[in-house]
Scaffold this active site. Structure first.
Site, PDB file in Angstrom:
ATOM      1  N   HIS A 162       0.839  -1.156   0.132  1.00 45.40           N
ATOM      2  CA  HIS A 162      -0.017   0.045  -0.143  1.00 45.40           C
ATOM      3  C   HIS A 162       0.759   1.239   0.041  1.00 45.40           C
ATOM      4  O   HIS A 162       0.266   2.206  -0.108  1.00 45.40           O
ATOM      5  CB  HIS A 162      -1.017   0.031   1.186  1.00 45.40           C
ATOM      6  CG  HIS A 162      -2.077  -0.984   1.185  1.00 45.40           C
ATOM      7  ND1 HIS A 162      -3.304  -0.711   0.673  1.00 45.40           N
ATOM      8  CD2 HIS A 162      -1.893  -2.325   1.100  1.00 45.40           C
ATOM      9  CE1 HIS A 162      -4.058  -1.907   0.659  1.00 45.40           C
ATOM     10  NE2 HIS A 162      -3.270  -2.691   1.053  1.00 45.40           N
ATOM     11  N   ASP A 372       3.469   9.832  -1.168  1.00 49.96           N
ATOM     12  CA  ASP A 372       2.136   8.909  -1.082  1.00 49.96           C
ATOM     13  C   ASP A 372       2.030   7.878  -2.031  1.00 49.96           C
ATOM     14  O   ASP A 372       2.052   8.154  -3.070  1.00 49.96           O
ATOM     15  CB  ASP A 372       1.130   9.927  -0.952  1.00 49.96           C
ATOM     16  CG  ASP A 372       0.133   9.613   0.319  1.00 49.96           C
ATOM     17  OD1 ASP A 372      -0.116   8.437   0.548  1.00 49.96           O
ATOM     18  OD2 ASP A 372      -0.719  10.561   0.575  1.00 49.96           O
TER      19      ASP A 372
HETATM   20  C1  GDG Z   1      -2.108   4.400   3.116  1.00 50.71           C
HETATM   21  C2  GDG Z   1      -1.112   5.025   2.021  1.00 50.71           C
HETATM   22  C3  GDG Z   1      -2.918   4.782   0.246  1.00 50.71           C
HETATM   23  C4  GDG Z   1      -8.862  10.743   6.875  1.00 50.71           C
HETATM   24  N1  GDG Z   1      -9.624  11.919   7.776  1.00 50.71           N
HETATM   25  C5  GDG Z   1     -10.725  11.415   8.307  1.00 50.71           C
HETATM   26  C6  GDG Z   1     -11.064  10.010   7.365  1.00 50.71           C
HETATM   27  N2  GDG Z   1      -9.587   9.786   6.864  1.00 50.71           N
HETATM   28  C7  GDG Z   1      -9.831   8.703   5.694  1.00 50.71           C
HETATM   29  C8  GDG Z   1      -9.979   9.169   4.348  1.00 50.71           C
HETATM   30  C9  GDG Z   1      -9.307   8.192   3.752  1.00 50.71           C
HETATM   31  C10 GDG Z   1      -8.193   7.800   4.532  1.00 50.71           C
HETATM   32  O1  GDG Z   1      -8.468   8.038   5.984  1.00 50.71           O
HETATM   33  C11 GDG Z   1      -6.704   8.047   4.314  1.00 50.71           C
HETATM   34  O2  GDG Z   1      -6.347   7.320   3.152  1.00 50.71           O
HETATM   35  P1  GDG Z   1      -4.895   7.850   2.279  1.00 50.71           P
HETATM   36  O3  GDG Z   1      -5.044   6.953   1.122  1.00 50.71           O
HETATM   37  O4  GDG Z   1      -5.207   9.386   2.026  1.00 50.71           O
HETATM   38  O5  GDG Z   1      -3.650   7.780   3.291  1.00 50.71           O
HETATM   39  P2  GDG Z   1      -2.999   6.512   4.374  1.00 50.71           P
HETATM   40  O6  GDG Z   1      -3.812   6.589   5.683  1.00 50.71           O
HETATM   41  O7  GDG Z   1      -1.896   6.955   4.437  1.00 50.71           O
HETATM   42  O8  GDG Z   1      -3.327   5.427   3.634  1.00 50.71           O
HETATM   43  C12 GDG Z   1      -1.804   5.524   0.812  1.00 50.71           C
HETATM   44  C13 GDG Z   1      -4.015   3.738   1.309  1.00 50.71           C
HETATM   45  O9  GDG Z   1      -2.778   3.414   2.429  1.00 50.71           O
HETATM   46  C14 GDG Z   1      -4.493   2.761   0.483  1.00 50.71           C
HETATM   47  O10 GDG Z   1      -3.632   1.800  -0.061  1.00 50.71           O
HETATM   48  O11 GDG Z   1      -3.517   5.516  -0.514  1.00 50.71           O
HETATM   49  O12 GDG Z   1      -0.842   6.202  -0.036  1.00 50.71           O
HETATM   50  O13 GDG Z   1      -0.318   5.967   2.870  1.00 50.71           O
HETATM   51  O14 GDG Z   1     -10.234   7.238   3.191  1.00 50.71           O
HETATM   52  O15 GDG Z   1     -11.289   9.534   4.242  1.00 50.71           O
HETATM   53  N3  GDG Z   1     -12.143   9.539   7.698  1.00 50.71           N
HETATM   54  C15 GDG Z   1     -13.133  10.074   8.724  1.00 50.71           C
HETATM   55  N4  GDG Z   1     -12.875  11.097   9.515  1.00 50.71           N
HETATM   56  C16 GDG Z   1     -11.639  12.030   9.241  1.00 50.71           C
HETATM   57  O16 GDG Z   1     -11.408  12.785   9.709  1.00 50.71           O
HETATM   58  N5  GDG Z   1     -14.091   9.427   8.876  1.00 50.71           N
END
Ligand code: GDG
Length: 470
Positions: A162, A372
């Site tokens: 990921h 990222d």
């Molecule tokens: C890793 C990789 C890759 C965020 N704030 C709130 C909230 N979120 C949710 C978002 C989104 C998730 O968290 C974050 O996902 P990301 O992809 O942006 O980032 P990572 O956590 O670093 O994830 C990344 C991912 O794995 C999948 O393979 O894309 O590159 O680093 O879904 O919506 N959700 C809620 N409240 C918040 O305040 N409910």
């Protein structure tokens, strides 16, 4: 949906369930939502670390999948998770945004805990009548394909990473690179978000492991074992986000936000509080913008939702202090008596409806990580905006996986160039309405076309093809 002939066993650091005020339920998030129909169709199980003091149940009501918890001691969590996974692999695989720590004790614990996961998975597999398909998730478990291959030669094994896979010169810095690469190479299929990460893996193997031949997307080991490598960008459940965009609860939240931010252009950041996400650089760009363009003070607001993350790790506690200092400095410099602050900073996560309302409110969404793997926030933003007929702008770092899919429809930025980023923030405000709508619509179409169901399908198809051989 992929038709599988075998049960599916997913092995991941975390179990797909959480405990809320009303008891246990399936966790929210695309991966769990997309896996649910597959596991419900073929049956299967999920193996993951159980960090609940009272223990996770074998089944929860809304997810018909057996859960197999792996309990870890405090010392194991320290070495495997906070240590090797989050202070060695995470920074090394994110292009050394901070210096990775090399610690032999952590490595030993990581290897031991991977063995613990292999034992738990073995128990599950032995209970099944048919050898299942095994799908291992992420950088916490990179030794697992080899550990399971030794015990279950007939089970198809897939692994998905990921986070980014770095170029060979970074992999070479790891004293245990051989063990990690061999750990992965025992899989039938290895999935990455982008062609670049996949190519980095292939080059690392070519340079650092002897006797491997690269034939297009397939790697052939000296003993004839073949591994398919795929570039499968992870995504979101786009229909679910499109529905959330105009739900009653979201509209209600939005009404309140519009009142609060009335008359101001809103820049939004939503990130785990992680040093890879570029939050400090973003704040510095905002500060420069307000310094250069005094007429914008009072006209723009910047909202940063920073979700608490890994606060057992020193670098994350330090980052929090730095971010909070910067927010304080900017607000101290630019707040006028009797007026609202320019930066609204929340150190917490908000409910999904509130998140969707912020996505709708934003005039400019700043997704500006230094590195990222993919970034789902960007995909959620364009999906919600398009579904609700909004016309915001996405500022997107060129160093995240999502940038490849959105091309020039996002305002692409280099977050290391703080000054350049502050100019682009101005540019983003000047894009005309029609252009903004067109861009949002095209990006949302791209997300709908490649949603998380497609990702699961592509991954499982590759594991099956990989295990069938040439
Ligand atoms: C890793 C990789 C890759 C965020 N704030 C709130 C909230 N979120 C949710 C978002 C989104 C998730 O968290 C974050 O996902 P990301 O992809 O942006 O980032 P990572 O956590 O670093 O994830 C990344 C991912 O794995 C999948 O393979 O894309 O590159 O680093 O879904 O919506 N959700 C809620 N409240 C918040 O305040 N409910």
């Amino acid at each position: 949906m992929q038709q599988l002939e075998r049960p599916l066993v997913v092995i991941a650091n975390r179990l797909p369930v959480s405990r809320g005020p009303e008891g246990w339920h399936a966790s929210s998030g695309g991966l769990v939502t997309a896996m649910r129909p597959v596991i419900e169709q073929v049956g299967g199980a999920w193996v993951g670390w159980d960090d609940d003091p009272e223990g996770v149940p074998r089944r929860v009501d809304d997810f018909s999948c057996d859960l197999f918890p792996v309990s870890l001691s405090q010392a194991e969590v320290q070495g495997y998770y906070h240590g090797f996974a989050n202070r060695t692999i995470w920074p090394l695989f994110h292009d050394l945004v901070v210096e990775p720590v090399i610690d032999r004790g952590w490595w030993r614990t990581y290897a031991e805990v991977n063995n613990r996961f292999a034992d738990a998975a073995a128990q599950v597999i032995e209970e099944l009548d048919t050898p299942p398909m095994l799908w291992i998730q992420d950088y916490h478990l990179m030794l697992l394909p080899e550990l399971l291959r030794r015990r279950f030669p007939a089970s198809p094994i897939g692994f998905f990473l990921h986070i980014p896979f770095p170029p060979p010169e970074l992999v070479a810095r790891l004293p245990w690179r051989d063990q990690l690469l061999h750990g992965l190479l025992a899989a039938d299929s290895l999935g990455f978000h982008t062609p670049r990460y996949r190519d980095n893996f292939a080059s690392s193997v070519q340079q650092l492991v002897s006797g491997v031949t690269v034939m297009g997307d397939t790697l052939v080991m000296a003993d004839g074992h073949q591994i398919r490598t795929g570039a499968h960008p992870i995504s979101i459940d786009a229909d679910e986000f499109a529905t959330l965009a105009t739900s009653e609860a979201t509209e209600h939240e939005l009404d309140e936000l519009k009142e609060q931010f009335s008359g101001r252009k809103v820049f939004l950041g939503v990130d785990r509080l992680d040093y890879t996400k570029g939050i400090r650089h973003r704040l510095q760009s905002i500060e420069l913008l307000l310094e250069r363009r005094p007429e914008l003070r009072g006209e723009v607001a910047f909202v940063q939702i920073a979700v608490p993350s890994r606060d057992d790790v020193k670098e994350y506690r330090e980052l929090r202090q730095q971010v909070e200092r910067e927010v304080g400095r900017i607000n101290g410099r630019f707040t006028e008596p009797g007026h609202d602050v320019p930066v609204h900073y929340f150190y917490r996560s908000v409910p999904r409806e509130a998140l969707a309302a912020y996505y709708r409110l934003a005039d400019v969404m700043c997704v500006t990580p230094l590195k990222d793997g993919m970034n789902l926030v960007a995909k959620e933003f364009v999906t919600v905006q398009a579904a609700a007929g909004e016309a915001g702008v996405l500022m997107l770092s060129e160093f995240c996986g999502t940038a490849i899919e959105f091309g020039d429809d996002a305002v692409r930025c280099n977050p290391f160039d703080v000054e350049g980023q502050s100019y682009l923030m101005e540019t983003a405000l000047q894009i005309d309405d029609d252009d903004r709508r067109g861009r949002i619509a095209r990006m949302a179409d791209a997300v709908h076309e490649r949603d998380v169901y497609r990702w699961v399908d592509d991954e499982l198809a590759d594991i099956r093809r990989g295990s069938e051989g040439p």
